[in-house]
Design an enzyme around this catalytic site. Sequence first.
Site, PDB file in Angstrom:
ATOM      1  CB  CYS A   1      -0.929   0.002   1.200  1.00  0.00           C
ATOM      2  SG  CYS A   1      -0.036   0.163   2.759  1.00  0.00           S
TER       3      CYS A   1
ATOM      4  CE  LYS B   1      -2.022   2.424  -7.845  1.00  0.00           C
ATOM      5  NZ  LYS B   1      -0.637   2.685  -7.443  1.00  0.00           N
TER       6      LYS B   1
ATOM      7  CG  ASP C   1       4.479  -1.276   1.987  1.00  0.00           C
ATOM      8  OD1 ASP C   1       3.970  -0.976   0.892  1.00  0.00           O
ATOM      9  OD2 ASP C   1       5.712  -1.413   2.148  1.00  0.00           O
TER      10      ASP C   1
ATOM     11  CB  CYS D   1       3.927   1.654 -12.080  1.00  0.00           C
ATOM     12  SG  CYS D   1       5.238   1.344 -10.901  1.00  0.00           S
TER      13      CYS D   1
HETATM   14  C1  LIG Z   1       4.269   0.157  -6.249  1.00  0.00           C
HETATM   15  S1  LIG Z   1       4.546   0.472  -4.578  1.00  0.00           S
HETATM   16  C2  LIG Z   1       2.906   0.668  -4.002  1.00  0.00           C
HETATM   17  C3  LIG Z   1       2.290   2.006  -4.275  1.00  0.00           C
HETATM   18  C4  LIG Z   1       1.004   2.206  -3.513  1.00  0.00           C
HETATM   19  N1  LIG Z   1       0.038   1.171  -3.797  1.00  0.00           N
HETATM   20  C5  LIG Z   1       0.361   3.552  -3.811  1.00  0.00           C
HETATM   21  O1  LIG Z   1      -0.518   3.648  -4.656  1.00  0.00           O
HETATM   22  O2  LIG Z   1       0.755   4.546  -3.171  1.00  0.00           O
HETATM   23  C6  LIG Z   1       4.942  -1.116  -4.004  1.00  0.00           C
HETATM   24  C7  LIG Z   1       5.012  -1.247  -2.497  1.00  0.00           C
HETATM   25  O3  LIG Z   1       5.175  -2.632  -2.222  1.00  0.00           O
HETATM   26  C8  LIG Z   1       5.912  -2.752  -1.034  1.00  0.00           C
HETATM   27  N2  LIG Z   1       6.400  -4.145  -0.986  1.00  0.00           N
HETATM   28  C9  LIG Z   1       7.430  -4.694  -1.645  1.00  0.00           C
HETATM   29  N3  LIG Z   1       7.507  -6.001  -1.388  1.00  0.00           N
HETATM   30  C10 LIG Z   1       6.483  -6.289  -0.551  1.00  0.00           C
HETATM   31  C11 LIG Z   1       6.027  -7.461   0.081  1.00  0.00           C
HETATM   32  N4  LIG Z   1       6.634  -8.632  -0.113  1.00  0.00           N
HETATM   33  N5  LIG Z   1       4.956  -7.381   0.886  1.00  0.00           N
HETATM   34  C12 LIG Z   1       4.320  -6.203   1.098  1.00  0.00           C
HETATM   35  N6  LIG Z   1       4.701  -5.056   0.515  1.00  0.00           N
HETATM   36  C13 LIG Z   1       5.758  -5.093  -0.301  1.00  0.00           C
HETATM   37  C14 LIG Z   1       6.968  -1.687  -1.147  1.00  0.00           C
HETATM   38  O4  LIG Z   1       7.464  -1.335   0.137  1.00  0.00           O
HETATM   39  C15 LIG Z   1       6.181  -0.558  -1.822  1.00  0.00           C
HETATM   40  O5  LIG Z   1       5.707   0.322  -0.840  1.00  0.00           O
END
Ligand SMILES: C[S@@+](CC[C@H](N)C(=O)[O-])C[C@H]1O[C@@H](n2cnc3c(N)ncnc32)[C@H](O)[C@@H]1O
Length: 442
Positions: free
Chosen positions: A263, A268, A284, A381
Amino acid sequence: MFKLRKFYLYISQLIAADAVHQVFSGRNLTLALPAALSLFPAATPQQKGAAADLSYGTLRFYGEIDTYLKQLLEKPLTDERLHAVLLVAIYQLLHDKADAFTVVNQAVHAVSQLKRPMAKSWAKGLVNAILRNFLRQKDALNAQSQTNEVAIYSYPQWWINKLKTQYSEHWQNILAVGNQHPPMTLRVNTHKISAQDYLQLLARQEIEANHIGAQAVELKKPIGVDKIPGFTDGVASVQDYGAQLAAQLLDVQANMRVLDACCAPGGKTGHILELAEVQMTALDSDETRLQRVQSNLDRLNLKASLLVGDAASTDWYDGKPFDKILADVPCTASGIVRRHVDIKWLRRESDVASFVAQQAKILPNLWQMLAKGGQLLYVTCSVFDEENQRQIDQFLRNHTDASQLPLDAALNNPQANITHINGQLIPSNAHDGFFYALLQKN
Ligand SMILES: C[S@@+](CC[C@H](N)C(=O)[O-])C[C@H]1O[C@@H](n2cnc3c(N)ncnc32)[C@H](O)[C@@H]1O
């Protein structure tokens, strides 16, 4: 103003060179630029602004600049900071409005300020000679560069090759849009004000904007967050229009149990909660980033249950199925390069497979937490197919209880202004390059 540029441009060049050097040592620009700025506490706001422009510009066009520089050097430079000053100066000579001789003179002065045990007169002479040669030979160098795709498009060759294979029609357009300045788009909290009324509010403050879709308003010119009307009160947020489609496609209803599985920073999450009062779990793996989700929700006056946890594990799961899941998984971010210009040079081709492997663990794990009849929206993305439809196809082969729903009704609406191929957004003036797949549990 001219005097300021003329006499102090070297400060901006030095800051930008430091940031660029840090990026090539593996640090992302979001961290590198503030670190570089902190080395020059006396820099004026104009110098800082110019330094940011130079850092972004140099990395945006690094492929082109580096090709020119290699042609000018008899042998590679061993001094990386000197190299970075030259990259910044050539960027200016190619793409900036600053007077060419001012750029050269200031760059010569800039290298004399570098702290190192090198012969300063040698370094000054070298920078002067290379930049003046560049100016003299620009047309011939340009002609030679036209045979080199890295120079023409300013992306690594593996990236260009991948897009050529995956987008026979759109690859050049995707590369070109990725080199543009990104649009600044706001998300209007229509719970508080209609998009039309918000446009009028902007107009009263002489901020030109267009309504480009549902809650999305694109500003003609970017402005500071502190200048956005109603920002601190949660009336509007900054969010790309492509990213705003997530909450719409997830289509939540009041009281649903919703999981936002990756998140942070919560763009979002906030949008979903603005659209309906749901029971939101926001997960997250990065605790620091999760703090940003909390401050975003505080600004919007919204509530969610925030959890630090791994979306590829069930450690944090209370066993109650979710009605809707948003899986905005970690990815290469190849669809948002115009916002993160360093990504092009920091990513390795092998990173694609690492992200694909992470996504392939997260998706099936979340699937078991989805209620029968529920929906999971998979998002990246990225514009690389391995992370997108190919990942979904692999998942569908192993999950007979899953079906992929068409997104055409939501995305093909002519007023929506979205360019996409089966849920793959093709980056455009209106939006970044997101991928969406909506999966239903049978
Ligand atoms: C693309 S960003 C998310 C953007 C967010 N949904 C928004 O709209 O603001 C991906 C997120 O996934 C988290 N992340 C990466 N690996 C993860 C995991 N195994 N479990 C949970 N979160 C994870 C990262 O810390 C990052 O904050």
